[in-house]
Scaffold this motif. Structure first.
Motif, PDB file in Angstrom:
ATOM      1  N   LEU A 233      63.670  40.926 -45.362  1.00  0.00           N
ATOM      2  CA  LEU A 233      63.650  41.653 -46.617  1.00  0.00           C
ATOM      3  C   LEU A 233      64.060  40.756 -47.781  1.00  0.00           C
ATOM      4  O   LEU A 233      63.467  40.811 -48.863  1.00  0.00           O
ATOM      5  N   ARG A 234      65.052  39.914 -47.543  1.00  0.00           N
ATOM      6  CA  ARG A 234      65.512  38.995 -48.587  1.00  0.00           C
ATOM      7  C   ARG A 234      64.385  38.025 -48.973  1.00  0.00           C
ATOM      8  O   ARG A 234      64.174  37.737 -50.144  1.00  0.00           O
ATOM      9  N   PHE A 235      63.647  37.523 -47.981  1.00  0.00           N
ATOM     10  CA  PHE A 235      62.525  36.630 -48.247  1.00  0.00           C
ATOM     11  C   PHE A 235      61.448  37.337 -49.076  1.00  0.00           C
ATOM     12  O   PHE A 235      60.885  36.758 -50.002  1.00  0.00           O
ATOM     13  N   THR A 236      61.176  38.588 -48.759  1.00  0.00           N
ATOM     14  CA  THR A 236      60.169  39.356 -49.487  1.00  0.00           C
ATOM     15  C   THR A 236      60.544  39.506 -50.957  1.00  0.00           C
ATOM     16  O   THR A 236      59.704  39.312 -51.842  1.00  0.00           O
ATOM     17  N   PHE A 237      61.801  39.822 -51.233  1.00  0.00           N
ATOM     18  CA  PHE A 237      62.234  39.956 -52.623  1.00  0.00           C
ATOM     19  C   PHE A 237      62.174  38.628 -53.367  1.00  0.00           C
ATOM     20  O   PHE A 237      61.809  38.573 -54.536  1.00  0.00           O
ATOM     21  N   LYS A 238      62.521  37.543 -52.699  1.00  0.00           N
ATOM     22  CA  LYS A 238      62.423  36.223 -53.334  1.00  0.00           C
ATOM     23  C   LYS A 238      60.976  35.872 -53.649  1.00  0.00           C
ATOM     24  O   LYS A 238      60.664  35.327 -54.703  1.00  0.00           O
ATOM     25  N   LEU A 239      60.091  36.202 -52.731  1.00  0.00           N
ATOM     26  CA  LEU A 239      58.669  35.946 -52.948  1.00  0.00           C
ATOM     27  C   LEU A 239      58.132  36.772 -54.113  1.00  0.00           C
ATOM     28  O   LEU A 239      57.416  36.260 -54.979  1.00  0.00           O
ATOM     29  N   LEU A 240      58.482  38.053 -54.161  1.00  0.00           N
ATOM     30  CA  LEU A 240      58.041  38.916 -55.265  1.00  0.00           C
ATOM     31  C   LEU A 240      58.586  38.431 -56.603  1.00  0.00           C
ATOM     32  O   LEU A 240      57.884  38.458 -57.617  1.00  0.00           O
ATOM     33  N   ARG A 241      59.829  37.976 -56.629  1.00  0.00           N
ATOM     34  CA  ARG A 241      60.419  37.452 -57.853  1.00  0.00           C
ATOM     35  C   ARG A 241      59.682  36.191 -58.307  1.00  0.00           C
ATOM     36  O   ARG A 241      59.379  36.027 -59.487  1.00  0.00           O
ATOM     37  N   ALA A 242      59.346  35.300 -57.368  1.00  0.00           N
ATOM     38  CA  ALA A 242      58.603  34.082 -57.705  1.00  0.00           C
ATOM     39  C   ALA A 242      57.217  34.423 -58.249  1.00  0.00           C
ATOM     40  O   ALA A 242      56.749  33.808 -59.224  1.00  0.00           O
ATOM     41  N   ILE A 243      56.561  35.413 -57.659  1.00  0.00           N
ATOM     42  CA  ILE A 243      55.238  35.833 -58.136  1.00  0.00           C
ATOM     43  C   ILE A 243      55.338  36.412 -59.540  1.00  0.00           C
ATOM     44  O   ILE A 243      54.527  36.120 -60.412  1.00  0.00           O
ATOM     45  N   ALA A 244      56.353  37.241 -59.792  1.00  0.00           N
ATOM     46  CA  ALA A 244      56.534  37.832 -61.120  1.00  0.00           C
ATOM     47  C   ALA A 244      56.810  36.755 -62.167  1.00  0.00           C
ATOM     48  O   ALA A 244      56.248  36.796 -63.275  1.00  0.00           O
TER      49      ALA A 244
END
Length: 152
Positions: A2-13
């Motif tokens: 879950l932590r990886f997913t949020f980091k990925l979404l933040r990088a995309i944003a």
């Protein structure tokens, strides 16, 4: 995970906002009431165009983190029809056409939407506006009245 997913979404944003900022300073609109083929760019802002072009062929509309209202009720359609290529990212485009015109959407939507609220006839000879392109986390609406007009 879950932590990886949020980091990925933040990088995309962050990448999307950075791309939009760069595009805002690099791209210019070429759209005024008499332009026959428009290039309308709306990034972090709202744009409005009431076209009076004769003939009007279409063009390109890019809306990122903003909105665009394109009113074609005073325009004369080209004999070949009107073709508009869209790129909508976390924004919106409202297209206003006269009653009787047909609007077709041949684009792709990803976490976004497309709405056709026009009133048209069964006649095949009516002017047709064809929309294509990509709508990502945004929306496109076609109507016979501008969203800000009040019904009397």
């Amino acid at each position: 995970m879950l932590r990886f997913t949020f980091k990925l979404l933040r990088a995309i944003a962050i990448a999307a906002v950075g791309t939009a900022l760069a595009a805002k300073f690099l791209l210019e609109s070429n759209a005024d009431p008499t332009t026959e083929e428009i290039d309308l760019v709306s990034i972090f802002e709202g744009r409005q165009l009431v076209s009076e072009a004769s003939p009007f062929y279409g063009g390109k509309i890019m809306s990122m983190f903003g909105g665009a209202l394109v009113d074609l009720r005073k325009a004369t359609p080209a004999p070949t029809g009107i073709y508009i290529d869209l790129v909508v990212v976390m924004g919106g485009v409202s297209l206003v056409v006269p009653e009787g015109w047909r609007v077709r959407f041949d684009g792709k939507t990803i976490m976004g939407g497309w709405s056709d609220e026009t009133r048209t006839t069964a006649d095949e000879d009516v002017p047709t506006v064809t929309l294509s392109g990509l709508v990502f986390m945004g929306g496109v609406q076609a109507a016979n009245r501008a969203p800000v007009e009040v019904a009397v």
